[in-house]
Design a protein around this motif. Sequence first.
Motif, PDB file in Angstrom:
ATOM      1  N   PRO A   1       0.792  -1.229   0.000  1.00  0.00           N
ATOM      2  CA  PRO A   1       0.000   0.000   0.000  1.00  0.00           C
ATOM      3  C   PRO A   1       0.826   1.281   0.000  1.00  0.00           C
ATOM      4  N   ALA A   2       0.192   2.348  -0.482  1.00  0.00           N
ATOM      5  CA  ALA A   2       0.688   3.716  -0.367  1.00  0.00           C
ATOM      6  C   ALA A   2      -0.546   4.607  -0.276  1.00  0.00           C
ATOM      7  N   LEU A   3      -0.361   5.883   0.009  1.00  0.00           N
ATOM      8  CA  LEU A   3      -1.495   6.789   0.056  1.00  0.00           C
ATOM      9  C   LEU A   3      -1.054   8.211  -0.235  1.00  0.00           C
ATOM     10  N   THR A   4      -2.032   9.043  -0.595  1.00  0.00           N
ATOM     11  CA  THR A   4      -1.826  10.469  -0.783  1.00  0.00           C
ATOM     12  C   THR A   4      -2.753  11.204   0.167  1.00  0.00           C
ATOM     13  N   LEU A   5      -2.195  12.042   1.026  1.00  0.00           N
ATOM     14  CA  LEU A   5      -3.000  12.829   1.953  1.00  0.00           C
ATOM     15  C   LEU A   5      -3.614  14.000   1.199  1.00  0.00           C
ATOM     16  N   LEU A   6      -4.929  14.054   1.179  1.00  0.00           N
ATOM     17  CA  LEU A   6      -5.644  15.114   0.473  1.00  0.00           C
ATOM     18  C   LEU A   6      -6.039  16.262   1.388  1.00  0.00           C
ATOM     19  N   GLY A   7      -6.333  15.975   2.639  1.00  0.00           N
ATOM     20  CA  GLY A   7      -6.736  17.014   3.568  1.00  0.00           C
ATOM     21  C   GLY A   7      -6.943  16.462   4.956  1.00  0.00           C
TER      22      GLY A   7
ATOM     23  N   VAL B   1      -7.821  10.706   2.327  1.00  0.00           N
ATOM     24  CA  VAL B   1      -6.681  10.264   1.534  1.00  0.00           C
ATOM     25  C   VAL B   1      -7.154   9.582   0.250  1.00  0.00           C
ATOM     26  N   THR B   2      -6.257   9.522  -0.696  1.00  0.00           N
ATOM     27  CA  THR B   2      -6.393   8.575  -1.797  1.00  0.00           C
ATOM     28  C   THR B   2      -5.517   7.381  -1.453  1.00  0.00           C
ATOM     29  N   PHE B   3      -6.142   6.235  -1.272  1.00  0.00           N
ATOM     30  CA  PHE B   3      -5.418   5.016  -0.911  1.00  0.00           C
ATOM     31  C   PHE B   3      -5.082   4.234  -2.168  1.00  0.00           C
ATOM     32  N   GLN B   4      -3.840   3.742  -2.237  1.00  0.00           N
ATOM     33  CA  GLN B   4      -3.396   2.996  -3.418  1.00  0.00           C
ATOM     34  C   GLN B   4      -2.847   1.624  -3.048  1.00  0.00           C
ATOM     35  N   GLY B   5      -3.057   0.678  -3.933  1.00  0.00           N
ATOM     36  CA  GLY B   5      -2.362  -0.596  -3.890  1.00  0.00           C
ATOM     37  C   GLY B   5      -1.354  -0.603  -5.032  1.00  0.00           C
ATOM     38  N   ILE B   6      -0.074  -0.750  -4.720  1.00  0.00           N
ATOM     39  CA  ILE B   6       1.002  -0.698  -5.723  1.00  0.00           C
ATOM     40  C   ILE B   6       1.372  -2.125  -6.107  1.00  0.00           C
ATOM     41  N   TYR B   7       1.399  -2.393  -7.407  1.00  0.00           N
ATOM     42  CA  TYR B   7       1.666  -3.741  -7.905  1.00  0.00           C
ATOM     43  C   TYR B   7       2.952  -3.787  -8.730  1.00  0.00           C
ATOM     44  N   PHE B   8       3.758  -4.828  -8.489  1.00  0.00           N
ATOM     45  CA  PHE B   8       4.930  -5.129  -9.307  1.00  0.00           C
ATOM     46  C   PHE B   8       4.769  -6.573  -9.779  1.00  0.00           C
TER      47      PHE B   8
ATOM     48  N   ALA C   1      -1.577  18.361  -2.042  1.00  0.00           N
ATOM     49  CA  ALA C   1      -1.707  16.946  -1.696  1.00  0.00           C
ATOM     50  C   ALA C   1      -0.304  16.388  -1.474  1.00  0.00           C
ATOM     51  N   ARG C   2      -0.187  15.360  -0.637  1.00  0.00           N
ATOM     52  CA  ARG C   2       1.144  14.850  -0.289  1.00  0.00           C
ATOM     53  C   ARG C   2       1.157  13.329  -0.239  1.00  0.00           C
ATOM     54  N   ASP C   3       2.128  12.735  -0.909  1.00  0.00           N
ATOM     55  CA  ASP C   3       2.276  11.282  -0.922  1.00  0.00           C
ATOM     56  C   ASP C   3       2.921  10.796   0.367  1.00  0.00           C
ATOM     57  N   ILE C   4       2.466   9.651   0.850  1.00  0.00           N
ATOM     58  CA  ILE C   4       3.052   8.960   1.992  1.00  0.00           C
ATOM     59  C   ILE C   4       3.279   7.506   1.604  1.00  0.00           C
ATOM     60  N   PRO C   5       4.541   7.062   1.528  1.00  0.00           N
ATOM     61  CA  PRO C   5       5.768   7.823   1.732  1.00  0.00           C
ATOM     62  C   PRO C   5       6.042   8.778   0.567  1.00  0.00           C
ATOM     63  N   LEU C   6       6.931   9.725   0.797  1.00  0.00           N
ATOM     64  CA  LEU C   6       7.237  10.743  -0.195  1.00  0.00           C
ATOM     65  C   LEU C   6       8.288  10.190  -1.165  1.00  0.00           C
ATOM     66  N   LEU C   7       7.901   9.115  -1.862  1.00  0.00           N
ATOM     67  CA  LEU C   7       8.790   8.413  -2.781  1.00  0.00           C
ATOM     68  C   LEU C   7       8.001   8.018  -4.018  1.00  0.00           C
ATOM     69  N   ASP C   8       8.678   7.894  -5.153  1.00  0.00           N
ATOM     70  CA  ASP C   8       7.999   7.334  -6.313  1.00  0.00           C
ATOM     71  C   ASP C   8       8.004   5.816  -6.185  1.00  0.00           C
ATOM     72  N   LYS C   9       7.320   5.127  -7.087  1.00  0.00           N
ATOM     73  CA  LYS C   9       7.128   3.679  -6.937  1.00  0.00           C
ATOM     74  C   LYS C   9       8.442   2.904  -6.950  1.00  0.00           C
ATOM     75  N   ASP C  10       9.399   3.332  -7.780  1.00  0.00           N
ATOM     76  CA  ASP C  10      10.677   2.617  -7.839  1.00  0.00           C
ATOM     77  C   ASP C  10      11.511   2.864  -6.587  1.00  0.00           C
TER      78      ASP C  10
END
Length: 257
Positions: A132-138, A151-158, A235-244
Amino acid sequence: MLNQTFFKKSVVLLLTIGILFLAGCGGNADQTNSSSGISSGVTEPSTSMEPTSSSNASSNSVSSGTPAQQNTPKKIHVGGKIYSNEFPIPTADTFGLTGTDATLYNLAVGQFNNSVLGEDVLGKGSTDLVFPALTLLGSQENDDGTTTYVVTFQGIYFYGLGDALKDLKHPTYDDDGCSSNLESFIVDKNGKCISKDRLHDDEGSEGIERVCGSLKSLADFLIRNQSDPINPADARDIPLLDKDQMLQAYLNYFFEM
């Protein structure tokens, strides 16, 4: 980041065993595609939301009672194929998160466990990694001392990562993707989630207003941009990293050659 494939009952069992954070939270939710942000009219609490990382860990916390616990796991030796149910599920510690970021990420891990995999499976013999990852919207502090986070909640797939995980510094995989959902958490002053909600597939403006709760300006922004979702600068990503970068941090934390 979008894709849909998936999921394995063994992963669900792994997540259920490993993630107990949301035991106090009630309610179920369905997945939907939504990745929008907030307008400049949304008021942020004065004590919250500076990015944190392993090199910039601070006292950014829901309260002094919620420090991140640094429990470094025993490294997994890379040798041969790795199946989906053998990949550990990350926590805030994996990415060096502390305080509010750690609290929200661990909530996302629990939501990942409860809703992203659901009843689906990744398929027998899957070597995909998903986390998982997420973006804090407010966020907004409430009169009762709790704080609402949207938040916008994401599931990251590789996909296929476990097929050829021979070089931790240069991992290869078949493809990547992301699922995305609009969600909210209400957290008490001790960092405990007391309520959560998410947007259902068939919901529109009324559902967005419900999920956003007291963050009216945020709800208005999301409703105006339903046809072309965007994430504004605040808006802010948590963690503050790109997928790679997330993948590299994950591999460094759990694996060794």
